[in-house]
Design a protein around this motif. Structure first.
Motif, PDB file in Angstrom:
ATOM      1  N   VAL A   1       0.831  -1.203   0.000  1.00  0.00           N
ATOM      2  CA  VAL A   1       0.000   0.000   0.000  1.00  0.00           C
ATOM      3  C   VAL A   1       0.865   1.253   0.000  1.00  0.00           C
ATOM      4  N   ALA A   2       1.931   1.259   0.797  1.00  0.00           N
ATOM      5  CA  ALA A   2       2.818   2.427   0.880  1.00  0.00           C
ATOM      6  C   ALA A   2       3.501   2.701  -0.458  1.00  0.00           C
ATOM      7  N   VAL A   3       3.968   1.662  -1.135  1.00  0.00           N
ATOM      8  CA  VAL A   3       4.614   1.819  -2.444  1.00  0.00           C
ATOM      9  C   VAL A   3       3.625   2.370  -3.463  1.00  0.00           C
ATOM     10  N   LEU A   4       2.409   1.838  -3.449  1.00  0.00           N
ATOM     11  CA  LEU A   4       1.384   2.297  -4.395  1.00  0.00           C
ATOM     12  C   LEU A   4       1.018   3.754  -4.144  1.00  0.00           C
ATOM     13  N   ILE A   5       0.967   4.133  -2.874  1.00  0.00           N
ATOM     14  CA  ILE A   5       0.684   5.532  -2.542  1.00  0.00           C
ATOM     15  C   ILE A   5       1.828   6.429  -3.014  1.00  0.00           C
ATOM     16  N   TYR A   6       3.056   6.011  -2.745  1.00  0.00           N
ATOM     17  CA  TYR A   6       4.231   6.802  -3.123  1.00  0.00           C
ATOM     18  C   TYR A   6       4.336   6.969  -4.631  1.00  0.00           C
ATOM     19  N   LYS A   7       3.986   5.906  -5.363  1.00  0.00           N
ATOM     20  CA  LYS A   7       4.024   5.951  -6.822  1.00  0.00           C
ATOM     21  C   LYS A   7       2.786   6.609  -7.416  1.00  0.00           C
ATOM     22  N   SER A   8       1.881   7.049  -6.523  1.00  0.00           N
ATOM     23  CA  SER A   8       0.623   7.683  -6.943  1.00  0.00           C
ATOM     24  C   SER A   8      -0.226   6.764  -7.816  1.00  0.00           C
ATOM     25  N   LEU A   9      -0.151   5.467  -7.549  1.00  0.00           N
ATOM     26  CA  LEU A   9      -0.943   4.494  -8.300  1.00  0.00           C
ATOM     27  C   LEU A   9      -2.315   4.292  -7.681  1.00  0.00           C
ATOM     28  N   ILE A  10      -2.447   4.651  -6.414  1.00  0.00           N
ATOM     29  CA  ILE A  10      -3.757   4.584  -5.770  1.00  0.00           C
ATOM     30  C   ILE A  10      -3.961   5.836  -4.939  1.00  0.00           C
ATOM     31  N   ASP A  11      -5.232   6.238  -4.809  1.00  0.00           N
ATOM     32  CA  ASP A  11      -5.590   7.398  -3.990  1.00  0.00           C
ATOM     33  C   ASP A  11      -6.407   6.881  -2.811  1.00  0.00           C
ATOM     34  N   ILE A  12      -5.765   6.828  -1.655  1.00  0.00           N
ATOM     35  CA  ILE A  12      -6.415   6.235  -0.489  1.00  0.00           C
ATOM     36  C   ILE A  12      -6.291   7.172   0.695  1.00  0.00           C
ATOM     37  N   SER A  13      -7.340   7.236   1.484  1.00  0.00           N
ATOM     38  CA  SER A  13      -7.353   8.110   2.654  1.00  0.00           C
ATOM     39  C   SER A  13      -6.679   7.416   3.833  1.00  0.00           C
ATOM     40  N   ILE A  14      -5.497   7.910   4.189  1.00  0.00           N
ATOM     41  CA  ILE A  14      -4.775   7.338   5.319  1.00  0.00           C
ATOM     42  C   ILE A  14      -5.576   7.543   6.608  1.00  0.00           C
ATOM     43  N   SER A  15      -6.229   8.705   6.713  1.00  0.00           N
ATOM     44  CA  SER A  15      -7.009   8.979   7.921  1.00  0.00           C
ATOM     45  C   SER A  15      -8.136   7.975   8.093  1.00  0.00           C
ATOM     46  N   LYS A  16      -8.736   7.532   6.955  1.00  0.00           N
ATOM     47  CA  LYS A  16      -9.807   6.534   7.025  1.00  0.00           C
ATOM     48  C   LYS A  16      -9.266   5.183   7.483  1.00  0.00           C
ATOM     49  N   ILE A  17      -8.065   4.842   7.005  1.00  0.00           N
ATOM     50  CA  ILE A  17      -7.445   3.581   7.425  1.00  0.00           C
ATOM     51  C   ILE A  17      -7.228   3.577   8.931  1.00  0.00           C
ATOM     52  N   PHE A  18      -6.703   4.686   9.456  1.00  0.00           N
ATOM     53  CA  PHE A  18      -6.449   4.755  10.887  1.00  0.00           C
ATOM     54  C   PHE A  18      -7.749   4.848  11.691  1.00  0.00           C
ATOM     55  N   GLU A  19      -8.787   5.442  11.086  1.00  0.00           N
ATOM     56  CA  GLU A  19     -10.081   5.510  11.780  1.00  0.00           C
ATOM     57  C   GLU A  19     -10.688   4.114  11.915  1.00  0.00           C
ATOM     58  N   ILE A  20     -10.631   3.349  10.825  1.00  0.00           N
ATOM     59  CA  ILE A  20     -11.148   1.975  10.866  1.00  0.00           C
ATOM     60  C   ILE A  20     -10.345   1.133  11.852  1.00  0.00           C
ATOM     61  N   SER A  21      -9.008   1.301  11.810  1.00  0.00           N
ATOM     62  CA  SER A  21      -8.162   0.542  12.741  1.00  0.00           C
ATOM     63  C   SER A  21      -8.447   0.955  14.180  1.00  0.00           C
ATOM     64  N   MET A  22      -8.865   2.213  14.399  1.00  0.00           N
ATOM     65  CA  MET A  22      -9.208   2.670  15.742  1.00  0.00           C
ATOM     66  C   MET A  22     -10.409   1.895  16.287  1.00  0.00           C
ATOM     67  N   TYR A  23     -11.435   1.709  15.443  1.00  0.00           N
ATOM     68  CA  TYR A  23     -12.613   0.954  15.877  1.00  0.00           C
ATOM     69  C   TYR A  23     -12.237  -0.490  16.203  1.00  0.00           C
ATOM     70  N   TYR A  24     -11.379  -1.054  15.385  1.00  0.00           N
ATOM     71  CA  TYR A  24     -10.944  -2.428  15.628  1.00  0.00           C
ATOM     72  C   TYR A  24     -10.129  -2.504  16.925  1.00  0.00           C
ATOM     73  N   LEU A  25      -9.258  -1.515  17.137  1.00  0.00           N
ATOM     74  CA  LEU A  25      -8.437  -1.489  18.349  1.00  0.00           C
ATOM     75  C   LEU A  25      -9.300  -1.367  19.600  1.00  0.00           C
ATOM     76  N   ILE A  26     -10.390  -0.624  19.517  1.00  0.00           N
ATOM     77  CA  ILE A  26     -11.289  -0.499  20.667  1.00  0.00           C
ATOM     78  C   ILE A  26     -11.847  -1.864  21.058  1.00  0.00           C
ATOM     79  N   LEU A  27     -12.316  -2.617  20.056  1.00  0.00           N
ATOM     80  CA  LEU A  27     -12.858  -3.950  20.320  1.00  0.00           C
ATOM     81  C   LEU A  27     -11.795  -4.873  20.906  1.00  0.00           C
ATOM     82  N   GLN A  28     -10.590  -4.826  20.337  1.00  0.00           N
ATOM     83  CA  GLN A  28      -9.524  -5.697  20.805  1.00  0.00           C
ATOM     84  C   GLN A  28      -8.969  -5.247  22.158  1.00  0.00           C
ATOM     85  N   CYS A  29      -8.992  -3.954  22.422  1.00  0.00           N
ATOM     86  CA  CYS A  29      -8.521  -3.445  23.710  1.00  0.00           C
ATOM     87  C   CYS A  29      -9.409  -3.973  24.835  1.00  0.00           C
TER      88      CYS A  29
END
Length: 270
Positions: free
Chosen positions: A158-186
């Motif tokens: 994912v990082a390589v694709l972002i750096y090469k501008s091959l994909i447009d992805i919201s990093i903030s959304k990734i961390f937001e989703i991971s936050m919800y998952y972390l809450i459940l696992q916490c």
């Protein structure tokens, strides 16, 4: 599932740190100092590996020292993991988890090579050490290396694709989703921590007949929701932290913490 998510999240954050530092040096035309990013990255990874080796050594020693010591160590590592996840979650919930601003605030155009090296080393080592503790104290105990590596490889792709501008992805959304998952696992890990220490008390024959301390709230084992035999329960356990046979106190701790954290997220958004 937990190891994949944590491997992905922590690696992606580490790679983003490198990308931000690299972009900063390029933007300010100080390419000659880029090599110190690489030096710091390797040093940070080395520190994380050393810490992982140390924790693994202590785990092996604890396992050889008897079941009680082993349980105490398992509970301790889970407790440390819960504290780390809680600290990350509280920062994310407050909306202050802005990697780029945090790094840029530490830098200047006159940044020294030593400072750049130390900043990189510290940030990468922190991410690596967090990953080590999350994995060793986490909810997944099978195929730890393989599942973690899957997460790491996905993050690198994912990082390589972002750096090469091959994909447009919201990093903030990734961390937001991971936050919800972390809450459940916490919440699940917090309950698991209490469970480990209750087992120690039971081994020491402390109030061993207490239903409140050692009793189960319900028992759905040997059903379709049996966590050790049903694929449905395995998925629910890996994603939502479901337990088919929870003890009373760990259950209360798990879902109280989970609901409190989700409440703080919803309150912060309003």
């Amino acid at each position: 599932m937990f190891n994949i998510i944590m491997g992905f999240r922590e690696t992606l954050e580490a790679v983003l740190i490198i990308m931000i530092l690299y972009s900063f040096l390029k933007k300010n035309k100080i390419d000659e100092k880029i090599k110190f990013i690489y030096y710091g990255t390797f040093s940070g990874i080395g520190i994380a590996i050393l810490m992982g080796s140390l924790i693994n050594f202590i785990t092996l020693q604890a396992n050889e020292s008897g079941e009680i010591i082993s349980k105490i160590w398992e509970g301790t590592t889970e407790l440390i993991t819960v504290v780390l996840i809680l600290s990350i979650l509280l920062i994310m919930i407050k909306g202050k988890k802005n990697i780029k601003n945090n790094i840029n605030n530490r830098l200047s155009e006159k940044i020294s090579s030593t400072k750049l090296y130390l900043i990189t080393t510290f940030l990468i080592a922190r991410e690596g050490c967090e990953l080590v503790l999350f994995v060793l104290g986490g909810t997944d105990t099978d195929n730890i290396f393989i599942t973690t590596m899957i997460g790491i490889l996905l993050a690198l792709i994912v990082a390589v694709l972002i750096y090469k501008s091959l994909i447009d992805i919201s990093i903030s959304k990734i961390f937001e989703i991971s936050m919800y998952y972390l809450i459940l696992q916490c919440g699940y890990l917090a309950g698991g921590t209490i469970h480990e220490f209750l087992e120690v008390l039971q081994m020491l024959d402390f109030n061993s007949n207490s239903i409140f301390l050692y009793g189960n709230l319900y028992d759905l084992s040997n059903t379709i929701l049996d966590r050790k035999s049903s694929i449905i329960e395995i998925l629910l356990n890996g994603i939502l932290g479901w337990n088919s046979k929870p003890q009373i106190i760990p259950f209360i701790i798990q879902y109280t913490l989970t609901f409190v954290l989700f409440y703080k997220v919803l309150k912060n958004k309003n």
